[in-house]
Enzyme design. Structure first.
Site, PDB file in Angstrom:
ATOM      1  N   ASP A 171       5.601  -6.953   2.731  1.00  0.00           N
ATOM      2  CA  ASP A 171       4.913  -7.476   1.551  1.00  0.00           C
ATOM      3  C   ASP A 171       5.893  -7.803   0.433  1.00  0.00           C
ATOM      4  O   ASP A 171       6.810  -7.013   0.147  1.00  0.00           O
ATOM      5  CB  ASP A 171       3.920  -6.447   1.008  1.00  0.00           C
ATOM      6  N   GLU A 178       0.127 -12.497  -1.637  1.00  0.00           N
ATOM      7  CA  GLU A 178      -1.295 -12.612  -1.919  1.00  0.00           C
ATOM      8  C   GLU A 178      -1.613 -13.883  -2.692  1.00  0.00           C
ATOM      9  O   GLU A 178      -0.859 -14.287  -3.589  1.00  0.00           O
ATOM     10  CB  GLU A 178      -1.774 -11.403  -2.727  1.00  0.00           C
ATOM     11  N   GLU A 218      -9.165 -10.120   3.713  1.00  0.00           N
ATOM     12  CA  GLU A 218      -9.522  -8.754   3.332  1.00  0.00           C
ATOM     13  C   GLU A 218     -10.867  -8.712   2.611  1.00  0.00           C
ATOM     14  O   GLU A 218     -11.101  -9.463   1.663  1.00  0.00           O
ATOM     15  CB  GLU A 218      -8.454  -8.129   2.427  1.00  0.00           C
ATOM     16  N   LYS A 246       4.809 -11.425   3.452  1.00  0.00           N
ATOM     17  CA  LYS A 246       3.398 -11.617   3.115  1.00  0.00           C
ATOM     18  C   LYS A 246       3.248 -11.653   1.604  1.00  0.00           C
ATOM     19  O   LYS A 246       3.877 -10.863   0.901  1.00  0.00           O
ATOM     20  CB  LYS A 246       2.516 -10.516   3.699  1.00  0.00           C
ATOM     21  N   SER A 248       0.827  -1.200   0.000  1.00  0.00           N
ATOM     22  CA  SER A 248       0.000   0.000   0.000  1.00  0.00           C
ATOM     23  C   SER A 248       0.863   1.252   0.000  1.00  0.00           C
ATOM     24  O   SER A 248       0.357   2.361  -0.254  1.00  0.00           O
ATOM     25  CB  SER A 248      -0.944   0.004   1.198  1.00  0.00           C
TER      26      SER A 248
END
Length: 267
Positions: free
Chosen positions: A91, A123, A184, A121, A53
């Site tokens: 991330d 996704e 999320e 992390k 982000s």
């Protein structure tokens, strides 16, 4: 700092598993620089996420897919230096792990080496289970991220609540060896049910109160910048943007009027 439950020793991944077993909630916030990490750690935040982000809130990109490995490494290293006893997750940015297990492990170890973070992390659920297993086989700690995955926003058809495959994706990342998992933008009832069944800690963002922990982008939590559009699941806990604007305006006025610097602030 009086009034804050600040960890007195370095937070470890085992601490989160113990909190889950005791049904104790814990908090995560994003951080992207030394000073903010230090403030959040001193406030007692147990876990800091160097999120991709940063693409939006630090670099001003319109998608998280624009941030790269070098940028995440620089930000992550700064956060680790300011994190105190907080646990730090970084991330893996888009394009650094999708091609193969080998690509994933090489970039992951580089990111850990350069930042000093404790966990990575990435996704994806079922489709990323092989990558998670490869990382675990390489001796790395992994946080999975399922439900709405921002790096795949176009494939998901936009910013939409995700329900389909959540159980399947969660089961896949747990079996692959993930140490924790982010949910999320998923229905609160479903996130709570899966959390009760899940053997690893769950972290919610737009997933209701039933997860083991919560995470927010700190700029959203503290309203920076003032008046920016924020997701509907965000609660604002402070008006940092408004206060920073006020302080900057007061500084400008003092300079324009010749009141700063005065004798007390001069050599």
């Amino acid at each position: 700092m009086t009034g804050y439950l600040v960890p007195t020793k370095k937070v470890r991944v085992s601490d989160f598993a113990q909190k889950k077993a005791r049904k104790e909630k814990w908090a995560m916030l994003t951080a992207y620089d030394y000073s903010t990490a230090r403030v959040l750690s001193e406030a007692g935040i147990e876990c800091l996420l160097v999120g991709d982000s940063a693409a939006n809130v630090v670099f001003g990109y319109d998608t998280t897919n624009r941030v790269g490995l070098d940028e995440m490494a620089y930000l992550g290293a700064a956060v680790v230096r300011g994190a105190g006893n907080a646990f730090v997750i970084v991330d893996m940015p888009f394009g650094t792990y999708e091609a193969s297990d080998a690509q994933c492990v090489v970039n992951a170890t580089e990111l850990i080496r350069r930042t000093g973070a404790q966990m990575l992390k990435l996704e994806g659920g079922v489709r990323m289970a092989p990558r998670i297993k490869a990382l675990k086989d390489a001796g790395l700690l992994v946080c999975a991220h399922v439900g709405f995955t921002p790096q795949s926003v176009d494939a998901l058809g936009g910013f939409k609540v995700q329900r389909e495959r959540l159980r399947e994706d969660t089961a896949a990342v747990v079996e692959a060896g993930a140490d924790m998992v982010v949910f999320e933008m998923v229905p609160a009832d479903l996130a709570g049910e899966i959390t009760a069944e899940c053997t690893i800690p769950t972290i919610g963002i737009g997933a209701g109160a039933g997860t083991d922990a919560q995470v927010l982008v700190w700029h959203d939590m503290a309203a920076l910048p003032e008046g920016a559009r924020r997701p509907s699941f965000v609660e604002v806990f402070g008006e940092v943007g408004a206060e920073l604007t006020r302080a900057a305006a007061a500084y400008k006025q003092a300079v324009h009027q010749g009141r700063f610097p005065d004798a007390a602030h001069s050599f």
